[in-house]
Design an enzyme around this catalytic site. Structure first.
Site, mmCIF file in Angstrom:
data_model
loop_
_atom_site.group_PDB
_atom_site.id
_atom_site.type_symbol
_atom_site.label_atom_id
_atom_site.label_comp_id
_atom_site.label_asym_id
_atom_site.label_seq_id
_atom_site.Cartn_x
_atom_site.Cartn_y
_atom_site.Cartn_z
ATOM 1 C CG ASP A 1 -1.968 1.068 1.269
ATOM 2 O OD1 ASP A 1 -2.539 1.494 0.269
ATOM 3 O OD2 ASP A 1 -2.287 1.267 2.354
ATOM 4 N N GLY B 1 3.810 1.130 1.195
ATOM 5 C CA GLY B 1 5.052 0.676 0.777
ATOM 6 C C GLY B 1 6.072 0.790 2.403
#
Ligand code: IMP
Ligand code: MG
Length: 186
Positions: A107, A109
């Protein structure tokens, strides 16, 4: 927990599509790592569990598996803040191993980035990421992803390892949560 059908917006990835894509990823990995010793798949708990167990059955070369768990603190429980804590670390030395990190979804990261940073310090022979889902539009930190199952839009999804408030990881498909319906019935 209410029945998921009350707030399932749509089925984003049905079971047959998931399974055929996972078979492709298994073949790719088997090809890419053929002839190399010491392949290790590291699953990030808990979301990656279903993906790992299906993926490993499609990998035709010898490999080992390990697990890690990570928790991230964010705004509410549907956001990641970037503060990532390892809650379950590995019991094995990964030095000289070819490591593939197996994740459910990337998402912002932050989660995978923190895990990559930590594992890099342990000097594996190689290290890469295999994620089932990628919400690329949401990325806040750049992370190299070698294998991606599906790129998906910025919607909250559940099923096939991913939870909605801890439930429904067992569903064989990826569904979109209709947050309005979910919250209105809570
Ligand atoms: P990141 O650190 O923002 O990349 O967040 C990754 C983690 O957030 C994943 O491992 C999931 O646990 C969780 N996550 C992100 N998006 C979703 C979603 O749509 N459904 C369920 N969990 C999600
Ligand atoms: Mg997760």
């Amino acid at each position: 927990m209410r029945d998921y059908r009350e707030y399932l917006g749509e089925i984003l990835v049905p079971e047959d599509k998931l399974q055929s894509r996972i078979a492709e990823l298994g073949s790719e990995i088997s090809r890419d790592f053929a002839g190399l010793d010491n392949l290790l798949l590291i699953c990030i708990l808990r979301g990656g569990v279903l993906f790992l167990t299906d993926l490993m059955r499609k990998i035709t070369i010898p490999h080992a598996i390990e697990f890690m768990a990570v928790s991230s603190y964010g705004v509410g429980n549907r956001e990641t803040s970037g503060h990532v804590r390892i809650t379950l670390d590995l019991n094995v030395d990964i030095r000289d191993k070819h490591v593939i990190l197996v994740e459910d979804i990337i998402d912002s990261g932050h989660t995978i980035s923190a895990v990559l940073d930590l594992l890099t310090t342990r000097k594996p022979a190689s290290l890469c990421v295999c994620t089932l889902l990628d919400k690329a539009d949401r990325r806040e930190v750049n992370v190299p992803v070698k294998y991606t199952g599906f790129s998906i839009p910025n919607k909250f999804v559940f099923g096939y390892g991913l939870d909605i408030d801890d439930y429904y990881r067992n569903l064989p498909f990826i569904g979109v949560v209709d947050l309005e319906k979910y919250q209105s019935g809570a």
